[in-house]
Scaffold this active site. Structure first.
Site, PDB file in Angstrom:
ATOM      1  N   HIS A   1       0.834  -1.240   0.009  1.00  0.00           N
ATOM      2  CA  HIS A   1      -0.131   0.052  -0.038  1.00  0.00           C
ATOM      3  C   HIS A   1       0.814   1.405   0.015  1.00  0.00           C
ATOM      4  O   HIS A   1       1.857   1.394   0.909  1.00  0.00           O
ATOM      5  CB  HIS A   1      -0.791   0.076   1.048  1.00  0.00           C
ATOM      6  CG  HIS A   1      -1.969  -0.902   1.039  1.00  0.00           C
ATOM      7  ND1 HIS A   1      -3.227  -0.988   1.689  1.00  0.00           N
ATOM      8  CD2 HIS A   1      -2.183  -1.944   0.380  1.00  0.00           C
ATOM      9  CE1 HIS A   1      -4.262  -1.714   1.586  1.00  0.00           C
ATOM     10  NE2 HIS A   1      -3.542  -2.487   0.841  1.00  0.00           N
TER      11      HIS A   1
ATOM     12  N   TYR B   1      -8.850   5.132   7.814  1.00  0.00           N
ATOM     13  CA  TYR B   1      -9.031   5.572   9.212  1.00  0.00           C
ATOM     14  C   TYR B   1      -9.984   6.498   9.129  1.00  0.00           C
ATOM     15  O   TYR B   1      -9.856   7.758   8.538  1.00  0.00           O
ATOM     16  CB  TYR B   1      -7.667   6.054   9.662  1.00  0.00           C
ATOM     17  CG  TYR B   1      -6.872   4.997   9.795  1.00  0.00           C
ATOM     18  CD1 TYR B   1      -6.626   4.331  11.098  1.00  0.00           C
ATOM     19  CD2 TYR B   1      -5.647   4.630   8.986  1.00  0.00           C
ATOM     20  CE1 TYR B   1      -5.486   3.569  11.423  1.00  0.00           C
ATOM     21  CE2 TYR B   1      -4.837   3.663   9.159  1.00  0.00           C
ATOM     22  CZ  TYR B   1      -4.777   3.221  10.334  1.00  0.00           C
ATOM     23  OH  TYR B   1      -3.674   1.985  10.600  1.00  0.00           O
TER      24      TYR B   1
ATOM     25  N   PRO C   1      -4.256  -0.065  18.875  1.00  0.00           N
ATOM     26  CA  PRO C   1      -3.885  -0.601  17.733  1.00  0.00           C
ATOM     27  C   PRO C   1      -3.965   0.654  16.576  1.00  0.00           C
ATOM     28  O   PRO C   1      -3.847   0.410  15.365  1.00  0.00           O
ATOM     29  CB  PRO C   1      -5.066  -1.468  17.554  1.00  0.00           C
ATOM     30  CG  PRO C   1      -5.881  -1.109  18.698  1.00  0.00           C
ATOM     31  CD  PRO C   1      -5.517  -0.613  19.737  1.00  0.00           C
TER      32      PRO C   1
ATOM     33  N   LYS D   1       1.171  -0.547  15.590  1.00  0.00           N
ATOM     34  CA  LYS D   1       2.502  -0.782  15.583  1.00  0.00           C
ATOM     35  C   LYS D   1       2.902  -1.993  16.299  1.00  0.00           C
ATOM     36  O   LYS D   1       3.920  -2.606  16.452  1.00  0.00           O
ATOM     37  CB  LYS D   1       3.173   0.501  16.399  1.00  0.00           C
ATOM     38  CG  LYS D   1       3.199   1.723  15.696  1.00  0.00           C
ATOM     39  CD  LYS D   1       3.966   1.492  14.662  1.00  0.00           C
ATOM     40  CE  LYS D   1       3.787   2.842  13.600  1.00  0.00           C
ATOM     41  NZ  LYS D   1       4.131   2.441  12.239  1.00  0.00           N
TER      42      LYS D   1
ATOM     43  N   TYR E   1       4.099   6.315  10.323  1.00  0.00           N
ATOM     44  CA  TYR E   1       3.378   5.263   9.885  1.00  0.00           C
ATOM     45  C   TYR E   1       3.861   4.211   9.200  1.00  0.00           C
ATOM     46  O   TYR E   1       4.028   2.989   9.439  1.00  0.00           O
ATOM     47  CB  TYR E   1       2.203   5.668   9.093  1.00  0.00           C
ATOM     48  CG  TYR E   1       1.089   4.737   9.004  1.00  0.00           C
ATOM     49  CD1 TYR E   1       0.122   4.388  10.038  1.00  0.00           C
ATOM     50  CD2 TYR E   1       0.694   3.889   7.871  1.00  0.00           C
ATOM     51  CE1 TYR E   1      -0.940   3.499   9.982  1.00  0.00           C
ATOM     52  CE2 TYR E   1      -0.102   2.863   7.681  1.00  0.00           C
ATOM     53  CZ  TYR E   1      -1.007   2.639   8.932  1.00  0.00           C
ATOM     54  OH  TYR E   1      -2.028   1.830   8.982  1.00  0.00           O
TER      55      TYR E   1
END
Ligand code: APR
Ligand code: PHB
Length: 398
Positions: A75, A204, A296, A300, A387
């Site tokens: 991604h 998200y 979560p 990580k 990220y």
């Protein structure tokens, strides 16, 4: 009573324990992996599924990344949804072309188990560690209950990779260890569904009714989450209510509604942060969830567990091959620096995406943070680095 002698006893066949076992085996060091659950159970446990750029490279360099490279979904961006609008964060454009790989933790565990079983090195399932003693002596003694009855292990070192609530942390005297903890006022209801992913990238989402996340495992299996009250329970959530709520929260003015499908797995997980410091006591080294838990939202957990092993494996190898303690002495400090960064990032993501029920000032700050990411490139760049690669930012060349 049977006694087994080994150099390193590893408690827990999660990603941390299994990867360490694999790297020690490659270095010719005798180790035993002890796991209280069955092989079937650990291979099917549904957990998160985002692998950072540097951690994916590390799995590949370790010789256990072939299937991840073949089947993992690469991604290059993630989507942020808030105020009924969708915004793409172009991770790779913001961070030197680097990407994440979406590949379930259960798959990583499967690959590692296969690698160990192929070498014939000891991996004992349904063998529960009950006590650990002699951590300040030259030999550690570990008492276990195995399918054939009590089994004692004697080892030079013991690695506690036994997850949260494990027996290894409990064997450290309370006076020499600090536990830092934060509990968040929400949980995640997670489902695995036979439904084609809504988009090609993770979403998200912050909605007034709560958080939502759209993730996936394959082109036909989706993984979705809803932020719920910590006191909520699965009985309150029929399939229809779950899909209705996901549809409402993920709706935007210009994107079609999400696809529904049979739900094949579901659960509610509380969210918390824990850091145990130091991560070493005498001959016990802690790794992964045994030493730290992150909420979560930043994805990580598994990355930190594998990054601990990237530090621990060479440290144990230097000690056991050459009697060189220097890396082992730095193990805890090296890991904790990264762990606290991950706690900071996970807290930031969590707080920004979970609306507060009554505090409108807090809600204003959350929305300002989200708008900053989608309007200010330096903020987006910082998010992308954290990220995509937080667990490797201390590595040379990162
Ligand atoms: N004896 C033997 N095995 C034990 C014992 C015990 N007393 N206690 C726990 N275990 C086993 C558990 O059954 C589990 O399989 O230790 C293993 C720990 O594995 P994980 O929980 O997967 O932990 P870790 O390898 O650190 O991986 C961290 O897991 O929770 C996720 O988000 C987290 O992705 C991260 C990953
Ligand atoms: C998942 O795919 O399960 C997942 C993805 C991203 C997260 C957490 C979980 O932040």
């Amino acid at each position: 009573m049977t006694t087994l002698r080994t150099r390193v006893a590893i408690i827990g066949a999660g990603p941390a324990g299994l990867l360490l076992g694999h790297l020690l085996e490659r270095a010719g060091i005798d180790a035993v992996v002890l796991e209280r659950r069955s092989r079937e159970y650990v291979e099917h446990r549904v957990r998160a599924g985002v692998i950072e750029y540097g951690v994916a490279n590390f799995l590949e360099e370790s010789g256990v990344g072939d299937r991840m490279r073949r089947e993992g979904l690469v991604h290059h961006g993630v989507e942020l949804r808030f105020d009924r609008a969708s915004h793409r964060v172009a991770l790779s454009e913001l961070y030197d072309g680097r990407a994440i790989t979406v590949y379930g933790q259960a798959e990583v565990v499967n690959d590692l188990i296969k690698a160990r079983v192929a070498t014939g090195a000891p991996l004992l399932f349904e063998t529960e560690v009950q006590s650990i003693s002699g951590l300040l002596n030259s030999t550690v003694t570990i008492e276990t209950q195995s399918p054939d009855g009590p089994l004692t292990i004697e080892a030079d070192f013991v690695v506690g990779a036994d997850g949260s609530h494990g027996v290894s942390v409990a064997s450290i005297p309370a006076s020499v260890v600090t536990r830092y903890e934060r509990v968040y006022p929400f949980s995640w209801l997670g489902i695995l569904a036979e439904a084609a992913p809504a988009t090609e990238e993770l979403i998200y989402c912050r909605h007034e009714r709560g958080f939502a996340l759209y993730s996936m495992r394959s082109p036909s299996v989706s993984r979705l989450y809803l932020g719920v009250d910590p006191n909520d329970s699965l009985e309150n959530w029929s399939d229809e209510r779950i899909w209705d709520e996901l549809t409402i929260r993920l709706a935007t003015d210009d994107v079609p509604a999400i696809q529904r499908g049979p739900i094949i797995e579901r659960g509610i997980t509380a969210m918390r942060s824990v850091v145990i410091a130091p991560m070493r006591y005498g001959r016990l080294l802690l790794a992964g969830d045994a030493a730290h838990i992150v909420p979560p939202t930043g994805a990580k957990g598994m990355n930190l567990a594998l990054a601990d092993i990237r530090v621990l494996a060479p440290a144990l190898i230097a000690q056991l091959h050459e009697g060189d303690d220097r890396l082992l002495e730095r193990y805890s400090d090296t890991c904790l620096e990264r762990v606290w960064r991950a706690e900071e990032f996970s807290t930031y993501m969590t707080q920004m995406l979970h609306p507060h029920a009554t505090d409108e000032f807090e809600n204003g700050v959350q929305r300002a943070r989200l708008r900053q990411i989608v309007t200010l490139e330096s903020t987006a760049r910082s998010l992308a680095r954290n990220y995509v690669n937080l667990s490797s930012l201390q590595e040379p060349g990162a």
